[in-house]
Enzyme design. Structure first.
Site, PDB file in Angstrom:
ATOM      1  N   LYS A  53     -12.461  -1.571   0.188  1.00  0.00           N
ATOM      2  CA  LYS A  53     -11.662  -2.967   0.152  1.00  0.00           C
ATOM      3  C   LYS A  53     -11.977  -3.802   1.526  1.00  0.00           C
ATOM      4  CE  LYS A  53      -7.404  -5.245  -0.974  1.00  0.00           C
ATOM      5  NZ  LYS A  53      -5.876  -5.169  -1.144  1.00  0.00           N
TER       6      LYS A  53
ATOM      7  N   ARG B 228      -3.298  -6.904   9.312  1.00  0.00           N
ATOM      8  CA  ARG B 228      -2.153  -6.238   8.928  1.00  0.00           C
ATOM      9  C   ARG B 228      -1.573  -4.975   9.749  1.00  0.00           C
ATOM     10  NH1 ARG B 228       0.742  -9.059   4.457  1.00  0.00           N
ATOM     11  NH2 ARG B 228       2.414  -7.303   4.757  1.00  0.00           N
TER      12      ARG B 228
ATOM     13  N   THR C 254      -0.437  -2.955  -0.102  1.00  0.00           N
ATOM     14  CA  THR C 254       0.574  -3.801   0.951  1.00  0.00           C
ATOM     15  C   THR C 254       1.142  -4.951   0.029  1.00  0.00           C
ATOM     16  OG1 THR C 254      -1.560  -3.936   2.397  1.00  0.00           O
ATOM     17  CG2 THR C 254       0.002  -5.601   2.644  1.00  0.00           C
TER      18      THR C 254
ATOM     19  N   TYR D 193      -9.888   0.943   2.791  1.00  0.00           N
ATOM     20  CA  TYR D 193      -9.031  -0.500   2.709  1.00  0.00           C
ATOM     21  C   TYR D 193      -8.919  -0.878   4.176  1.00  0.00           C
ATOM     22  CZ  TYR D 193      -5.205  -3.754   1.676  1.00  0.00           C
ATOM     23  OH  TYR D 193      -4.597  -4.984   1.736  1.00  0.00           O
TER      24      TYR D 193
ATOM     25  N   ILE E 114     -10.047  -7.120  -5.394  1.00  0.00           N
ATOM     26  CA  ILE E 114      -8.845  -6.745  -5.405  1.00  0.00           C
ATOM     27  C   ILE E 114      -7.770  -7.904  -5.020  1.00  0.00           C
ATOM     28  CG2 ILE E 114      -7.017  -4.921  -4.679  1.00  0.00           C
ATOM     29  CD1 ILE E 114      -9.163  -2.881  -4.401  1.00  0.00           C
TER      30      ILE E 114
ATOM     31  N   TYR F 191      -0.122   0.503  12.980  1.00  0.00           N
ATOM     32  CA  TYR F 191       0.632   0.669  14.195  1.00  0.00           C
ATOM     33  C   TYR F 191       0.300   1.808  15.011  1.00  0.00           C
ATOM     34  CZ  TYR F 191       4.583   1.277  17.145  1.00  0.00           C
ATOM     35  OH  TYR F 191       5.508   1.247  18.421  1.00  0.00           O
TER      36      TYR F 191
END
Length: 295
Positions: A164, A140, A45, A135, A205, A109
């Site tokens: 993550k 997001r 990202t 992740y 991270i 999405y």
């Protein structure tokens, strides 16, 4: 399976005249290596992967692998997409060029069901032999990889080793850490790195470590060695910076901070991301005075 833990940096992607600046990318990775980071994660990202072409995405992974070769620093390559076949293709490429592991964001999405998420990750993991880290960043992607699905994947797929976790929720982190002793949880939110590590997370991270890898690597190594006092002190010292680096959409502030600190020659983004506001630049200029950014 050689799993990847410890201090890890979610690398920014530098641009020059609209193109990926691979020479600058290499120098930024060398700086990470010199300042004690355990692993770098290209094209996630923070690396603006959603606006890179597949060719650019793969070039960034290639440069990261070549730069880290024989350094002891691992490459956890970003291999995520909202199309499963695309994620598999990137994962296969990362394996071919010598990456040490895969970091794969939940599909954005589409808003798949939990079964869809399970099948998506299972397909990516089965396409390679590398260790794969899930992740989860629902803020997001628009979809939340629930703990029971993450644990199901860990139980069922041999090379899925961790997650993550970037919800910012300590309760969520604890639910995962307590479920399986061998399931690796890493912090994906700089603001909760210390409490997550103190609760059993096995690494971070980080976005902030693009700027201050020396401090973020020390934060992690200290707590893993049992020196909670030093780790907490670093974490608290970084609080205001961590907060400011997320005052606009990531990676806008971190790239601006790196530009102001002389780590980037130009400040460029891919649309729809744009340069930070004047107010954000002023905030960053003010906060950066408090930190020594080692070149």
């Amino acid at each position: 399976m050689d799993i990847i833990t410890g201090s890890m940096t979610a690398l920014i992607t530098p641009f020059k005249n609209g193109k990926v600046d691979l020479q600058k990318y290499e120098s930024l990775i060398k700086r990470q290596i010199a300042q004690g980071i355990n692993a770098v994660s290209p094209v996630g990202t923070t690396g603006e992967s959603a606006t890179l072409s597949h060719k650019e995405h793969k070039e960034c992974i290639e440069v990261a692998v070549a730069t880290c070769k024989n350094s002891g620093v691992k490459v956890l390559a970003g291999a995520g997409s909202n199309a499963t076949h695309e994620a598999c293709d990137i994962a296969k490429f990362a394996q071919e060029v010598g990456a040490d592991g895969i970091l794969s964001i939940a599909p954005y999405y589409n808003k798949p069901t939990q079964e869809g998420l399970y099948q998506h990750y299972k397909a990516i993991a089965h396409s390679v032999e590398l260790p794969l880290m899930l992740y989860n960043v629902p803020g997001r992607t628009g979809v939340d990889l629930l703990p029971e699905t993450a644990i199901r994947l860990f139980d069922d797929v041999k090379n899925i080793y961790g997650i993550k976790e970037a919800t910012g929720s300590l309760e969520r982190a604890t639910s995962l850490i307590s479920a399986r002793k061998d399931f690796v949880v890493v912090s994906g939110d700089d603001s909760v790195d210390f409490p997550m590590l103190a609760s059993g997370a096995r690494g971070i991270i980080s976005v902030t470590s693009n700027l201050l890898p020396n401090l973020k690597s020390k934060l992690v190594s200290s707590v893993l060695e049992g020196d909670y006092k030093t780790s907490l002190s670093i974490h608290n010292d970084l609080y205001e910076l961590n907060k400011t680096l997320f005052c606009e959409s990531n990676p806008i502030p971190i790239k601006a901070a790196m530009y102001l600190s002389g780590l980037l020659d130009s400040l460029e983004f891919r649309l729809p991301l744009t340069n930070p506001s004047a107010e954000t630049m002023q905030k960053l200029e003010k906060i950066l005075i408090k930190y020594e950014v080692i070149k």
